[in-house]
Scaffold this motif. Structure first.
Motif: not given
Length: 185
Positions: A113-125
């Motif tokens: 079982a898992y919980l995954q969380t994160g923040t979106n990154i803007k690498w390029s346009s």
């Protein structure tokens, strides 16, 4: 963002240390998957869910995590994902923190079982950013003899992202269910 870089650095240090120390109960983990997700709800934040029922749509995600397994059944990992949402046609790249619990110390045949969380990154346009993503799932790991170890999991996913082309509508929020197929190295 500085605290996330610090956490990634510390976790990387422990993974390298775990690889060098074979007597340790800390083991390296690398899981890679491709996921297919169906949106059950999606809407823009400046509209109510009833006004903007854009629940059609789906996404394809490629995900990789690297981390350490402690006490043979708990894993803490970091990773990155590339998500392509088909309905609104956008790419996002969340940097992830992943916590997994395995049913057995034999990770070639076990449940997890898992919980995954994160923040979106803007690498390029080409990528949209500013938002969060999270997954909660369960899965099965199975081994195909000497040729490899694979897994399949089902999950619920939530995503909140600022789309460049729709800033005036607020962030785009998605709730979805999906299925992943992966390989463990």
């Amino acid at each position: 963002m500085n605290i996330k870089i610090f956490i990634l650095f510390i976790l990387s240090f422990y993974v390298v240390k775990a690889q060098k120390n074979t007597e340790s109960s800390i083991q390296y983990l690398n899981m890679n998957s491709i996921s297919l997700t169906k949106n059950t709800e999606s809407y823009f934040k400046k509209f109510s869910k009833e006004e903007d029922r854009s629940s059609q749509g789906s996404s394809i995600d490629i995900n990789t995590i690297h981390g350490a397994v402690f006490w043979d059944f708990i894993a803490l990992s970091t990773g990155i994902s590339v998500d392509y949402n088909i309905d609104e046609s956008f790419l996002s790249t969340p940097v992830l923190v992943d916590l997994r619990v395995f049913s057995s110390d034999d990770r070639s045949n076990s449940l997890f079982a898992y919980l995954q969380t994160g923040t979106n990154i803007k690498w390029s346009s080409s990528f949209d950013g500013n938002g969060t993503t999270s997954k909660l799932g369960v899965g099965l790991i199975f081994s195909d003899g000497d040729s490899g170890t694979y897994y399949v999991d089902v999950f619920k996913k939530s995503k909140d992202i600022e789309l460049s082309k729709h800033k005036e509508k607020g962030n785009y929020s998605i709730t979805a269910f999906g299925l992943s197929f992966g390989v463990i190295f």
